[in-house]
Design an enzyme around this catalytic site. Structure first.
Site, PDB file in Angstrom:
ATOM      1  CD  GLU A 248      -4.430  38.389   4.577  1.00 33.64           C
ATOM      2  OE1 GLU A 248      -4.739  38.775   5.717  1.00 33.64           O
ATOM      3  OE2 GLU A 248      -5.270  38.150   3.697  1.00 33.64           O
ATOM      4  CB  CYS A 282      -0.941  37.012  12.005  1.00 32.58           C
ATOM      5  SG  CYS A 282      -1.596  35.856  10.810  1.00 32.58           S
TER       6      CYS A 282
HETATM    7  P1  NAD Z   1       9.978  41.552   9.623  1.00 35.07           P
HETATM    8  O1  NAD Z   1       8.914  42.543   9.487  1.00 35.07           O
HETATM    9  O2  NAD Z   1      11.402  42.011   9.489  1.00 35.07           O
HETATM   10  O3  NAD Z   1       9.813  40.369   8.556  1.00 35.07           O
HETATM   11  C1  NAD Z   1       8.585  39.723   8.290  1.00 35.07           C
HETATM   12  C2  NAD Z   1       8.694  39.040   6.922  1.00 35.07           C
HETATM   13  O4  NAD Z   1       8.785  40.022   5.920  1.00 35.07           O
HETATM   14  C3  NAD Z   1       9.956  38.175   6.747  1.00 35.07           C
HETATM   15  O5  NAD Z   1       9.597  36.978   6.106  1.00 35.07           O
HETATM   16  C4  NAD Z   1      10.886  39.003   5.893  1.00 35.07           C
HETATM   17  O6  NAD Z   1      11.683  38.206   5.040  1.00 35.07           O
HETATM   18  C5  NAD Z   1       9.917  39.824   5.084  1.00 35.07           C
HETATM   19  N1  NAD Z   1      10.445  41.135   4.734  1.00 35.07           N
HETATM   20  C6  NAD Z   1      11.082  41.995   5.555  1.00 35.07           C
HETATM   21  N2  NAD Z   1      11.393  43.125   4.903  1.00 35.07           N
HETATM   22  C7  NAD Z   1      10.950  42.970   3.632  1.00 35.07           C
HETATM   23  C8  NAD Z   1      10.959  43.793   2.471  1.00 35.07           C
HETATM   24  N3  NAD Z   1      11.473  45.041   2.493  1.00 35.07           N
HETATM   25  N4  NAD Z   1      10.415  43.308   1.343  1.00 35.07           N
HETATM   26  C9  NAD Z   1       9.865  42.084   1.314  1.00 35.07           C
HETATM   27  N5  NAD Z   1       9.807  41.262   2.377  1.00 35.07           N
HETATM   28  C10 NAD Z   1      10.339  41.701   3.521  1.00 35.07           C
HETATM   29  O7  NAD Z   1       9.766  40.911  11.017  1.00 35.07           O
HETATM   30  P2  NAD Z   1      10.314  39.615  11.696  1.00 35.07           P
HETATM   31  O8  NAD Z   1      11.250  39.993  12.782  1.00 35.07           O
HETATM   32  O9  NAD Z   1      10.763  38.577  10.727  1.00 35.07           O
HETATM   33  O10 NAD Z   1       8.951  39.144  12.323  1.00 35.07           O
HETATM   34  C11 NAD Z   1       8.420  39.877  13.392  1.00 35.07           C
HETATM   35  C12 NAD Z   1       7.091  40.477  13.100  1.00 35.07           C
HETATM   36  O11 NAD Z   1       6.597  40.157  11.830  1.00 35.07           O
HETATM   37  C13 NAD Z   1       6.080  39.919  14.062  1.00 35.07           C
HETATM   38  O12 NAD Z   1       6.007  40.722  15.190  1.00 35.07           O
HETATM   39  C14 NAD Z   1       4.800  39.899  13.296  1.00 35.07           C
HETATM   40  O13 NAD Z   1       4.084  41.084  13.517  1.00 35.07           O
HETATM   41  C15 NAD Z   1       5.214  39.914  11.863  1.00 35.07           C
HETATM   42  N6  NAD Z   1       4.921  38.667  11.164  1.00 35.07           N
HETATM   43  C16 NAD Z   1       3.642  38.467  10.809  1.00 35.07           C
HETATM   44  C17 NAD Z   1       3.295  37.312  10.156  1.00 35.07           C
HETATM   45  C18 NAD Z   1       1.874  37.072   9.763  1.00 35.07           C
HETATM   46  O14 NAD Z   1       1.501  35.937   9.588  1.00 35.07           O
HETATM   47  N7  NAD Z   1       1.079  38.108   9.575  1.00 35.07           N
HETATM   48  C19 NAD Z   1       4.259  36.361   9.883  1.00 35.07           C
HETATM   49  C20 NAD Z   1       5.585  36.598  10.247  1.00 35.07           C
HETATM   50  C21 NAD Z   1       5.908  37.772  10.885  1.00 35.07           C
END
Ligand code: NAD
Length: 476
Positions: A248, A282
């Site tokens: 997702e 999202c």
């Molecule tokens: P990010 O991509 O760094 O992190 C998003 C999530 O993924 C965090 O909870 C983080 O702990 C986890 N994560 C990061 N790298 C990982 C890895 N290698 N393995 C497992 N988990 C990992 O981004 P961010 O700065 O925290 O959030 C910004 C972007 O993330 C937003 O622009 C949005 O697009 C996306 N986001 C989407 C949702 C959603 O509901 N689809 C939720 C939160 C963030």
């Protein structure tokens, strides 16, 4: 008021401390409110062993009993709603009433999947005499799940609900920024009598945990919610080990306002929805394509309502929007607004960060954006709306589809012909018309294109946590 919880890992039915921790920050005032444990590889090995043992027990547990435990945990979360919601507001920043709604929503996911546990029907395939073909849905095994910080409780709830209802065990790495939401879920399942090892909760360094868990033999499914960039990395890793994934990912939801819609009603509804969770959803409505005949009243109504939003600490009475969850989001908003304005967009509201402590960013509206503004392609994931006029529904649909994402999409219209065209041509997993609600427990939720694949919720969600086994049985 209760204290913010003492955060620990939950492995094999027991709570566990770690040598290393990371601070948890309240985004409303930047104070440190807790210490989240950082799992070592030893902790992850323990979680894998526990999950294997848990799966052996849980897959042999009747669907009725599994449903009972899910319902009991949901009931406990409902009973504890004020405590859970307070902790969510402290760690995430969202208004307390929105945190309460999140807890209810999380409970609904458990309740819905409790019912689905008893409805994963197989199939008998008509056959020649003397042989039976029977299709079974069996639990896939141990799930490695990764949930993000925007809904600290309901995001992990979705994955835990699907896995447990299907008879799987799960190791979930919830978001380090917002750990209490999932901690309360683990507490509720512990108290509801879930056998040890079926649910394991870890925190730590996200990359290290996913790189360690995904290749392990016990792990049979990877479920992730978060950005497309991280989803791409995890899908790549999973594919190397030929493991299925449920992804997702990001969205960039368009909203089409047709010439026959009530522009004032649509504008007010859109502004209210935009600021929910500070836009960090999202499915948040972001790219508005408004028919030129209703553009002015729509934009005015949107701005008037957005301007009235009371921004502040989510624990204060009457606050409608809290801070964004972390400093990265403030920086992203500032960068996207500056980029759009430098390319000729009009800044109609907000855009300036208040000078107090906390990660606050105001409701912000940009209009008349050129196609090369980054925000037209990049998900802002914050309280930022972009409004552009269009001269036909065809143009609106073409522009709505013009990004690599396809999660939620919305339209306001009272014309059946428009509804048909929108249903046929909008590229999105969830299309909502005259409502900005994109997902409830009983409907399947998920994306197309780079928004991911697989569905959570509905009758479809639980199936990802199962494998299909066909049994051909020749009668002796
Ligand atoms: P990010 O991509 O760094 O992190 C998003 C999530 O993924 C965090 O909870 C983080 O702990 C986890 N994560 C990061 N790298 C990982 C890895 N290698 N393995 C497992 N988990 C990992 O981004 P961010 O700065 O925290 O959030 C910004 C972007 O993330 C937003 O622009 C949005 O697009 C996306 N986001 C989407 C949702 C959603 O509901 N689809 C939720 C939160 C963030």
């Amino acid at each position: 008021m209760s204290n913010y919880p003492d955060l620990q890992l939950y492995i094999g039915g027991a709570w566990r401390r770690t040598a290393e921790t990371l601070p948890v920050i309240n985004p409303a005032d930047e104070s440190v409110i807790g210490a989240v444990p950082v799992a070592s590889t030893g902790d992850l090995d323990a979680a894998l062993e526990a999950a294997e043992r848990g799966f052996a027990v849980w897959r042999k547990t009747s669907p009725a009993r599994r449903a009972e435990v899910l319902r009991k945990a949901a009931a406990l979360l409902r009973e504890r709603i004020n405590e859970v919601a307070t902790d969510i507001t402290r760690e995430h920043g969202k208004p307390f009433q929105q945190a309460r709604l999140e807890v209810i929503r999380g409970a609904e996911f458990f309740e819905w999947d409790a019912g689905e546990a008893q409805r994963t029907y197989g199939r008998v395939i008509p056959s020649e005499p003397g042989i039976r073909y029977i299709v079974h849905h069996q639990p896939i095994g141990t799930v490695a799940a990764f949930s993000p910080w925007n809904f600290p409780m309901s995001q992990p709830a979705r994955k835990i609900a699907g896995a447990l209802a299907a008879g799987c065990s799960i190791i979930i790495k919830a978001a380090e920024e917002t750990p209490a939401g999932c901690l309360h879920i683990a507490r509720a399942f512990h108290d509801a009598g879930l056998p040890a090892g079926v649910l394991n909760l870890v925190f730590g360094i996200p990359t290290q945990i996913s790189e360690y868990l995904i290749p392990q033999e016990q792990v049979r499914l990877i479920a992730f919610t978060g950005s497309t960039a991280v989803g791409r990395t995890l899908t790549g890793l999973a594919s190397r080990y030929v493991k299925p994934t449920l992804m997702e990912l990001g969205g960039h939801a368009p909203v089409i306002v047709c010439d026959d819609a009530d522009p004032v009603k649509a504008g007010i509804a859109s502004a209210i929805r935009k600021v929910r969770n500070s836009g960090q959803v999202c499915t948040s409505p972001t790219r508005f394509f408004v028919h030129e005949s209703v553009y002015k009243p729509f934009t005015e109504a949107f701005i008037e309502r957005a301007r009235a939003v009371k921004v502040g600490n989510g624990l204060e009475e009457g606050v409608e929007m809290g801070p964004v969850a972390n400093h990265r989001r403030v920086e992203a908003m500032e960068m996207l607004v500056a980029d759009a304005v430098s390319k000729g967009a009009k800044l109609l509201l907000g855009g300036e960060r208040p000078r107090n402590s906390g990660y606050f960013y105001p409701p912000t509206v940009l209009a008349d954006l050129p196609g090369d503004a980054r925000v037209m392609r990049e998900e802002p994931f914050g309280p930022l709306a972009v409004i552009n006029p269009v001269s036909s529904l065809e143009e609106a649909i073409e522009k709505a589809n013009g990004v690599p994402f396809g999660l939620a999409a919305y339209a306001f219209t009272n014309s059946a012909a428009n509804v048909d065209q929108i249903t046929d041509d909008l590229e999105a997993g969830n299309v909502s018309i005259n409502t900005l609600e994109a997902s409830v427990a009983e409907t399947p939720f998920g994306g197309v294109k780079e928004s991911g694949f697989g569905r959570e919720g509905g009758a479809e969600g639980i199936l990802h946590y199962t494998v299909i086994k066909n049994v051909s049985h020749r009668m002796a």
